[in-house]
Design an enzyme around this catalytic site. Sequence first.
Site, PDB file in Angstrom:
ATOM      1  CG  ASP A  91      -2.058   0.991   1.120  1.00  0.00           C
ATOM      2  OD1 ASP A  91      -2.126   1.697   0.104  1.00  0.00           O
ATOM      3  OD2 ASP A  91      -2.875   1.055   2.047  1.00  0.00           O
ATOM      4  CG  ASP A 126      -3.696   3.898  -2.961  1.00  0.00           C
ATOM      5  OD1 ASP A 126      -4.597   3.046  -3.080  1.00  0.00           O
ATOM      6  OD2 ASP A 126      -3.773   4.850  -2.152  1.00  0.00           O
ATOM      7  CD  GLU A 127      -5.553  -1.842  -0.493  1.00  0.00           C
ATOM      8  OE1 GLU A 127      -5.672  -2.587   0.483  1.00  0.00           O
ATOM      9  OE2 GLU A 127      -6.408  -0.974  -0.799  1.00  0.00           O
TER      10      GLU A 127
END
Length: 405
Positions: A11, A105-106
Amino acid sequence: MVAERTILHLDLDTFFVSCERLLDSKLEGKPILIGGTTDRGVVASCSYEARTFGIHSAMPMKLARQLCPEAIIIRGNSANYTQKSEEVTNIIKEHVPLYEKTSIDEFYADFSGMDRFMNSLKLASEIRQKIINETGLPISFGMSKNKTVSKVATGEAKPNNQIFVDYGTEKPFLAPLSVKKIPMIGEKTFQMLNNLGIRKVQTIQEMPVEMLKKAFGKNGRTIWQKANGIDNTPVIPYSERKSISTERTFDKDTIDVEKLKAILLAMAENLAFQLRRGEKLTACVTVKVRYSDFNTYTLQSRLPYTSADHILIPKVLELFNRIYQKRLLVRLIGVRFSHLVSGGYQINLFEDSEEVINLYQAMDKIRDKHGDRAVLRAAGIEARTISRFNPFRGEPPPLLANRRS
Protein backbone atom coordinates in the site's frame (compact mmCIF):
# COMPACT_ATOMS: atom_id res chain seq x y z
CA MET A 1 1.03 -31.87 3.46
CA VAL A 2 -0.25 -28.66 1.85
CA ALA A 3 2.26 -25.82 2.00
CA GLU A 4 1.25 -22.60 3.76
CA ARG A 5 0.21 -19.71 1.56
CA THR A 6 2.33 -16.55 1.50
CA ILE A 7 0.40 -13.37 0.67
CA LEU A 8 1.93 -9.91 0.31
CA HIS A 9 -0.09 -6.70 0.68
CA LEU A 10 1.45 -3.45 -0.61
CA ASP A 11 0.00 0.00 0.00
CA LEU A 12 1.47 3.33 -1.10
CA ASP A 13 1.58 5.73 1.86
CA THR A 14 -0.69 8.80 1.55
CA PHE A 15 -0.39 8.24 -2.19
CA PHE A 16 -1.86 11.50 -3.51
CA VAL A 17 0.13 13.57 -1.01
CA SER A 18 3.34 11.68 -1.83
CA CYS A 19 2.84 12.35 -5.56
CA GLU A 20 2.47 16.07 -4.89
CA ARG A 21 5.61 16.10 -2.74
CA LEU A 22 7.59 14.61 -5.62
CA LEU A 23 6.61 17.66 -7.66
CA ASP A 24 7.36 20.14 -4.86
CA SER A 25 9.83 19.16 -2.13
CA LYS A 26 8.77 22.24 -0.09
CA LEU A 27 5.63 20.26 0.85
CA GLU A 28 7.66 17.77 2.91
CA GLY A 29 6.70 17.72 6.58
CA LYS A 30 3.77 20.12 6.14
CA PRO A 31 0.03 19.48 6.59
CA ILE A 32 -1.36 18.84 3.11
CA LEU A 33 -4.99 18.52 2.03
CA ILE A 34 -5.88 17.08 -1.39
CA GLY A 35 -9.34 17.72 -2.82
CA GLY A 36 -11.67 20.54 -3.78
CA THR A 37 -9.89 23.83 -3.22
CA THR A 38 -12.93 25.94 -2.30
CA ASP A 39 -14.81 25.98 1.00
CA ARG A 40 -17.47 23.88 -0.71
CA GLY A 41 -14.89 21.20 -1.56
CA VAL A 42 -14.22 17.92 0.21
CA VAL A 43 -10.97 16.37 1.47
CA ALA A 44 -9.96 13.43 -0.74
CA SER A 45 -6.69 12.71 1.06
CA CYS A 46 -4.48 14.31 3.68
CA SER A 47 -0.94 13.98 5.01
CA TYR A 48 -0.07 12.43 8.37
CA GLU A 49 0.74 15.94 9.61
CA ALA A 50 -2.84 17.03 8.81
CA ARG A 51 -4.33 13.95 10.48
CA THR A 52 -2.93 15.03 13.83
CA PHE A 53 -5.48 17.88 13.72
CA GLY A 54 -8.35 15.40 13.40
CA ILE A 55 -8.72 15.79 9.64
CA HIS A 56 -9.78 12.76 7.60
CA SER A 57 -10.92 11.83 4.10
CA ALA A 58 -14.42 12.97 3.04
CA MET A 59 -14.40 15.83 5.57
CA PRO A 60 -15.75 19.17 4.23
CA MET A 61 -12.81 21.35 3.22
CA LYS A 62 -14.23 24.29 5.18
CA LEU A 63 -14.09 22.30 8.44
CA ALA A 64 -10.59 21.03 7.61
CA ARG A 65 -9.43 24.64 7.14
CA GLN A 66 -10.84 25.53 10.56
CA LEU A 67 -9.08 22.59 12.22
CA CYS A 68 -5.77 23.38 10.53
CA PRO A 69 -5.60 26.94 9.13
CA GLU A 70 -1.96 26.47 8.08
CA ALA A 71 -2.74 23.45 5.88
CA ILE A 72 -1.72 23.65 2.23
CA ILE A 73 -4.66 22.79 -0.03
CA ILE A 74 -4.05 21.24 -3.45
CA ARG A 75 -6.60 20.16 -6.02
CA GLY A 76 -6.05 16.53 -7.02
CA ASN A 77 -4.24 15.76 -10.28
CA SER A 78 -5.64 12.47 -11.59
CA ALA A 79 -3.27 12.33 -14.55
CA ASN A 80 -0.20 12.50 -12.31
CA TYR A 81 -1.55 9.88 -9.90
CA THR A 82 -2.49 7.54 -12.75
CA GLN A 83 1.02 7.75 -14.20
CA LYS A 84 2.71 7.04 -10.85
CA SER A 85 0.32 4.15 -10.17
CA GLU A 86 1.27 2.59 -13.50
CA GLU A 87 4.97 2.96 -12.72
CA VAL A 88 4.48 1.00 -9.49
CA THR A 89 2.32 -1.59 -11.27
CA ASN A 90 5.02 -2.19 -13.87
CA ILE A 91 7.67 -2.82 -11.20
CA ILE A 92 5.44 -5.33 -9.42
CA LYS A 93 4.56 -6.98 -12.73
CA GLU A 94 8.27 -7.52 -13.49
CA HIS A 95 8.94 -9.45 -10.27
CA VAL A 96 5.71 -11.17 -9.22
CA PRO A 97 4.03 -13.98 -11.20
CA LEU A 98 0.60 -13.49 -9.58
CA TYR A 99 -0.60 -10.09 -8.36
CA GLU A 100 -3.89 -8.26 -7.87
CA LYS A 101 -4.31 -4.50 -8.20
CA THR A 102 -7.22 -3.67 -5.92
CA SER A 103 -7.04 0.11 -6.27
CA ILE A 104 -4.87 2.88 -7.67
CA ASP A 105 -2.46 2.55 -4.72
CA GLU A 106 -2.97 -0.95 -3.29
CA PHE A 107 -1.81 -4.42 -4.38
CA TYR A 108 -1.77 -8.07 -3.31
CA ALA A 109 0.74 -10.67 -4.49
CA ASP A 110 0.78 -14.44 -4.00
CA PHE A 111 4.27 -15.73 -3.13
CA SER A 112 3.06 -19.22 -2.17
CA GLY A 113 5.68 -21.88 -2.87
CA MET A 114 8.35 -19.38 -3.84
CA ASP A 115 10.44 -20.15 -0.74
CA ARG A 116 11.51 -23.32 -2.52
CA PHE A 117 13.49 -21.09 -4.87
CA MET A 118 14.04 -17.86 -2.99
CA ASN A 119 13.22 -16.15 0.28
CA SER A 120 9.78 -14.52 -0.09
CA LEU A 121 10.37 -11.85 2.56
CA LYS A 122 13.73 -10.93 1.01
CA LEU A 123 12.15 -10.64 -2.45
CA ALA A 124 9.25 -8.54 -1.12
CA SER A 125 11.71 -6.22 0.63
CA GLU A 126 13.71 -5.85 -2.59
CA ILE A 127 10.54 -5.02 -4.58
CA ARG A 128 9.53 -2.43 -2.00
CA GLN A 129 12.97 -0.85 -2.10
CA LYS A 130 12.96 -0.77 -5.88
CA ILE A 131 9.61 1.03 -5.88
CA ILE A 132 10.96 3.59 -3.42
CA ASN A 133 14.18 4.09 -5.42
CA GLU A 134 12.65 4.26 -8.89
CA THR A 135 9.42 6.16 -8.21
CA GLY A 136 10.37 8.16 -5.12
CA LEU A 137 7.14 7.06 -3.42
CA PRO A 138 7.00 5.70 0.16
CA ILE A 139 5.31 2.29 0.37
CA SER A 140 4.54 -0.16 3.18
CA PHE A 141 3.79 -3.86 3.13
CA GLY A 142 2.49 -6.68 5.29
CA MET A 143 3.19 -10.34 4.63
CA SER A 144 1.44 -13.34 6.15
CA LYS A 145 -0.53 -16.45 5.22
CA ASN A 146 -3.62 -14.57 3.95
CA LYS A 147 -5.03 -11.28 2.69
CA THR A 148 -6.69 -10.16 5.93
CA VAL A 149 -3.66 -10.49 8.19
CA SER A 150 -1.36 -9.00 5.55
CA LYS A 151 -3.61 -5.95 5.08
CA VAL A 152 -3.79 -5.36 8.84
CA ALA A 153 0.00 -5.78 9.05
CA THR A 154 0.47 -3.12 6.37
CA GLY A 155 -1.64 -0.71 8.40
CA GLU A 156 0.53 -1.38 11.44
CA ALA A 157 3.72 -0.98 9.40
CA LYS A 158 2.83 2.48 8.09
CA PRO A 159 4.37 4.87 7.43
CA ASN A 160 7.00 3.53 5.01
CA ASN A 161 7.85 0.24 6.70
CA GLN A 162 7.14 -3.48 6.55
CA ILE A 163 5.89 -6.28 8.84
CA PHE A 164 6.02 -10.06 8.43
CA VAL A 165 3.56 -12.10 10.50
CA ASP A 166 5.03 -15.59 10.80
CA TYR A 167 2.94 -18.72 10.38
CA GLY A 168 1.04 -19.59 13.54
CA THR A 169 1.32 -16.11 15.07
CA GLU A 170 -1.71 -14.57 13.32
CA LYS A 171 -4.03 -14.63 16.35
CA PRO A 172 -1.48 -13.17 18.82
CA PHE A 173 -0.63 -10.46 16.28
CA LEU A 174 -4.28 -9.44 15.85
CA ALA A 175 -5.41 -9.88 19.48
CA PRO A 176 -4.34 -6.52 21.02
CA LEU A 177 -5.55 -4.41 18.09
CA SER A 178 -8.74 -2.37 17.92
CA VAL A 179 -11.62 -4.17 16.20
CA LYS A 180 -11.66 -1.22 13.79
CA LYS A 181 -8.44 -2.59 12.28
CA ILE A 182 -10.28 -5.61 10.86
CA PRO A 183 -11.02 -5.11 7.14
CA MET A 184 -14.79 -4.84 6.44
CA ILE A 185 -15.57 -3.24 9.82
CA GLY A 186 -16.88 0.22 9.03
CA GLU A 187 -18.05 2.96 11.36
CA LYS A 188 -21.52 1.50 11.85
CA THR A 189 -20.27 -2.01 12.71
CA PHE A 190 -17.57 -0.52 14.92
CA GLN A 191 -20.17 1.38 16.94
CA MET A 192 -22.33 -1.74 17.25
CA LEU A 193 -19.33 -3.70 18.56
CA ASN A 194 -18.51 -0.91 21.01
CA ASN A 195 -22.10 -0.95 22.25
CA LEU A 196 -21.61 -4.65 22.99
CA GLY A 197 -18.45 -3.85 24.92
CA ILE A 198 -16.20 -5.27 22.20
CA ARG A 199 -13.19 -3.07 21.53
CA LYS A 200 -10.23 -5.40 21.04
CA VAL A 201 -9.85 -8.18 18.49
CA GLN A 202 -9.02 -10.63 21.28
CA THR A 203 -12.57 -10.32 22.62
CA ILE A 204 -13.96 -11.48 19.28
CA GLN A 205 -11.43 -14.33 19.17
CA GLU A 206 -12.72 -15.59 22.52
CA MET A 207 -16.43 -15.32 21.61
CA PRO A 208 -18.53 -18.19 20.24
CA VAL A 209 -19.11 -17.60 16.54
CA GLU A 210 -22.85 -18.18 17.03
CA MET A 211 -23.05 -15.12 19.28
CA LEU A 212 -21.64 -12.91 16.53
CA LYS A 213 -23.98 -14.46 13.96
CA LYS A 214 -26.96 -13.56 16.15
CA ALA A 215 -25.78 -9.96 16.42
CA PHE A 216 -24.57 -9.40 12.83
CA GLY A 217 -26.26 -12.08 10.73
CA LYS A 218 -24.15 -13.73 8.03
CA ASN A 219 -21.44 -11.08 8.48
CA GLY A 220 -20.91 -12.31 12.05
CA ARG A 221 -19.09 -15.44 10.89
CA THR A 222 -16.88 -13.41 8.55
CA ILE A 223 -15.97 -10.98 11.33
CA TRP A 224 -15.13 -13.90 13.63
CA GLN A 225 -12.99 -15.58 10.95
CA LYS A 226 -11.07 -12.40 10.14
CA ALA A 227 -10.47 -11.71 13.84
CA ASN A 228 -9.03 -15.22 14.14
CA GLY A 229 -6.77 -14.74 11.14
CA ILE A 230 -8.79 -17.05 8.88
CA ASP A 231 -9.14 -15.97 5.25
CA ASN A 232 -8.97 -18.22 2.19
CA THR A 233 -9.71 -15.45 -0.32
CA PRO A 234 -7.46 -15.93 -3.37
CA VAL A 235 -5.31 -13.31 -5.06
CA ILE A 236 -7.18 -12.55 -8.26
CA PRO A 237 -4.84 -12.05 -11.24
CA TYR A 238 -4.90 -8.44 -12.39
CA SER A 239 -5.67 -7.80 -16.03
CA GLU A 240 -5.95 -4.43 -17.73
CA ARG A 241 -8.38 -6.06 -20.16
CA LYS A 242 -11.03 -6.04 -17.41
CA SER A 243 -13.87 -3.91 -18.73
CA ILE A 244 -17.57 -3.10 -18.92
CA SER A 245 -19.32 -2.32 -22.18
CA THR A 246 -22.62 -2.01 -23.99
CA GLU A 247 -23.63 -2.04 -27.65
CA ARG A 248 -26.71 -1.23 -29.73
CA THR A 249 -27.55 -2.95 -33.02
CA PHE A 250 -30.21 -1.15 -35.04
CA ASP A 251 -33.09 -2.96 -36.77
CA LYS A 252 -32.76 -0.35 -39.48
CA ASP A 253 -29.37 1.11 -40.31
CA THR A 254 -29.27 4.84 -39.62
CA ILE A 255 -27.47 7.97 -40.71
CA ASP A 256 -29.10 10.16 -38.04
CA VAL A 257 -25.98 11.50 -36.33
CA GLU A 258 -27.91 13.29 -33.58
CA LYS A 259 -29.65 10.05 -32.67
CA LEU A 260 -26.31 8.21 -32.62
CA LYS A 261 -24.74 10.81 -30.34
CA ALA A 262 -27.75 10.73 -28.01
CA ILE A 263 -27.48 6.96 -27.66
CA LEU A 264 -23.72 7.10 -27.10
CA LEU A 265 -24.25 9.77 -24.43
CA ALA A 266 -26.79 7.56 -22.67
CA MET A 267 -24.46 4.57 -22.90
CA ALA A 268 -21.57 6.51 -21.40
CA GLU A 269 -23.80 7.94 -18.66
CA ASN A 270 -25.09 4.48 -17.74
CA LEU A 271 -21.66 2.83 -17.74
CA ALA A 272 -20.27 5.65 -15.58
CA PHE A 273 -23.07 4.95 -13.10
CA GLN A 274 -22.17 1.24 -13.16
CA LEU A 275 -18.56 2.19 -12.38
CA ARG A 276 -19.57 4.28 -9.38
CA ARG A 277 -21.99 1.63 -8.11
CA GLY A 278 -19.20 -0.94 -8.30
CA GLU A 279 -16.68 1.52 -6.77
CA LYS A 280 -14.51 1.29 -9.88
CA LEU A 281 -12.53 3.70 -12.04
CA THR A 282 -11.67 3.47 -15.72
CA ALA A 283 -8.49 4.62 -17.45
CA CYS A 284 -9.42 3.72 -21.03
CA VAL A 285 -12.45 4.57 -23.19
CA THR A 286 -13.27 2.79 -26.47
CA VAL A 287 -15.95 3.64 -29.03
CA LYS A 288 -17.07 1.10 -31.66
CA VAL A 289 -18.93 1.78 -34.92
CA ARG A 290 -20.10 -0.89 -37.41
CA TYR A 291 -21.41 0.25 -40.76
CA SER A 292 -24.03 -1.33 -43.02
CA ASP A 293 -21.30 -3.09 -45.02
CA PHE A 294 -20.21 -4.77 -41.72
CA ASN A 295 -16.88 -2.96 -41.65
CA THR A 296 -16.19 -2.28 -37.97
CA TYR A 297 -13.96 0.44 -36.53
CA THR A 298 -12.87 1.11 -32.96
CA LEU A 299 -10.97 3.99 -31.43
CA GLN A 300 -9.73 4.17 -27.87
CA SER A 301 -8.12 6.76 -25.64
CA ARG A 302 -6.36 6.61 -22.29
CA LEU A 303 -7.30 9.10 -19.59
CA PRO A 304 -6.69 9.62 -15.88
CA TYR A 305 -8.67 7.25 -13.66
CA THR A 306 -12.24 8.49 -13.32
CA SER A 307 -15.90 7.51 -13.04
CA ALA A 308 -17.37 10.96 -13.62
CA ASP A 309 -20.01 11.53 -16.31
CA HIS A 310 -18.76 15.01 -17.16
CA ILE A 311 -15.33 13.59 -18.04
CA LEU A 312 -16.34 10.33 -19.73
CA ILE A 313 -19.24 11.59 -21.88
CA PRO A 314 -17.19 14.28 -23.71
CA LYS A 315 -14.43 11.70 -24.31
CA VAL A 316 -16.90 9.22 -25.83
CA LEU A 317 -18.38 11.89 -28.10
CA GLU A 318 -14.91 13.09 -29.08
CA LEU A 319 -13.89 9.56 -30.13
CA PHE A 320 -17.12 9.13 -32.08
CA ASN A 321 -16.56 12.40 -33.97
CA ARG A 322 -13.08 11.18 -34.91
CA ILE A 323 -14.20 7.74 -36.08
CA TYR A 324 -17.54 8.51 -37.69
CA GLN A 325 -17.62 8.51 -41.49
CA LYS A 326 -20.37 10.79 -42.74
CA ARG A 327 -22.91 9.60 -45.29
CA LEU A 328 -22.42 5.93 -44.30
CA LEU A 329 -25.29 4.03 -42.71
CA VAL A 330 -24.51 2.78 -39.20
CA ARG A 331 -25.55 -0.70 -38.09
CA LEU A 332 -24.08 -0.83 -34.56
CA ILE A 333 -22.48 1.45 -32.00
CA GLY A 334 -20.87 0.61 -28.67
CA VAL A 335 -18.89 1.97 -25.73
CA ARG A 336 -16.38 0.17 -23.51
CA PHE A 337 -14.60 1.31 -20.34
CA SER A 338 -11.52 -0.75 -19.53
CA HIS A 339 -8.35 -0.80 -17.36
CA LEU A 340 -10.61 -0.82 -14.31
CA VAL A 341 -9.41 -0.51 -10.72
CA SER A 342 -11.18 0.06 -7.42
CA GLY A 343 -11.11 3.28 -5.43
CA GLY A 344 -13.59 5.61 -7.08
CA TYR A 345 -14.60 7.49 -3.97
CA GLN A 346 -11.41 9.47 -3.37
CA ILE A 347 -10.89 10.36 -7.02
CA ASN A 348 -14.42 11.77 -7.20
CA LEU A 349 -13.64 14.02 -4.25
CA PHE A 350 -11.27 16.05 -6.45
CA GLU A 351 -14.34 17.95 -7.64
CA ASP A 352 -14.18 21.59 -6.59
CA SER A 353 -17.71 21.71 -5.22
CA GLU A 354 -19.56 19.63 -2.68
CA GLU A 355 -22.70 20.25 -4.75
CA VAL A 356 -21.32 18.30 -7.73
CA ILE A 357 -20.41 15.36 -5.49
CA ASN A 358 -23.81 15.49 -3.79
CA LEU A 359 -25.53 15.65 -7.18
CA TYR A 360 -23.83 12.44 -8.34
CA GLN A 361 -24.66 10.71 -5.07
CA ALA A 362 -28.30 11.83 -5.21
CA MET A 363 -28.75 10.71 -8.82
CA ASP A 364 -27.08 7.37 -8.14
CA LYS A 365 -29.29 6.81 -5.08
CA ILE A 366 -32.41 7.36 -7.21
CA ARG A 367 -31.07 4.99 -9.88
CA ASP A 368 -30.31 2.31 -7.30
CA LYS A 369 -33.86 2.54 -5.95
CA HIS A 370 -35.89 3.08 -9.12
CA GLY A 371 -33.66 1.76 -11.92
CA ASP A 372 -30.74 3.22 -13.81
CA ARG A 373 -32.99 4.98 -16.34
CA ALA A 374 -34.87 6.86 -13.61
CA VAL A 375 -32.55 9.88 -13.92
CA LEU A 376 -30.79 10.77 -17.15
CA ARG A 377 -29.72 13.69 -19.29
CA ALA A 378 -32.37 14.99 -21.66
CA ALA A 379 -30.00 14.45 -24.59
CA GLY A 380 -29.89 10.72 -23.82
CA ILE A 381 -33.63 10.03 -23.75
CA GLU A 382 -33.39 8.62 -27.29
CA ALA A 383 -31.69 5.51 -25.88
CA ARG A 384 -34.57 3.60 -24.34
CA THR A 385 -32.98 0.21 -23.71
CA ILE A 386 -29.67 0.90 -21.98
CA SER A 387 -28.81 -2.04 -19.74
CA ARG A 388 -29.69 -2.34 -16.06
CA PHE A 389 -26.96 -4.96 -15.64
CA ASN A 390 -24.50 -4.36 -12.80
CA PRO A 391 -21.28 -6.20 -13.71
CA PHE A 392 -19.91 -5.76 -10.18
CA ARG A 393 -22.73 -7.62 -8.45
CA GLY A 394 -22.67 -10.78 -10.51
CA GLU A 395 -26.19 -10.29 -11.86
CA PRO A 396 -27.18 -11.98 -15.14
CA PRO A 397 -26.63 -9.73 -18.18
CA PRO A 398 -30.05 -9.76 -19.90
CA LEU A 399 -29.56 -6.39 -21.59
CA LEU A 400 -25.81 -5.75 -21.71
CA ALA A 401 -25.11 -7.56 -24.98
CA ASN A 402 -26.37 -6.38 -28.38
CA ARG A 403 -29.81 -4.78 -28.20
CA ARG A 404 -32.08 -3.96 -31.08
CA SER A 405 -33.97 -0.69 -30.88
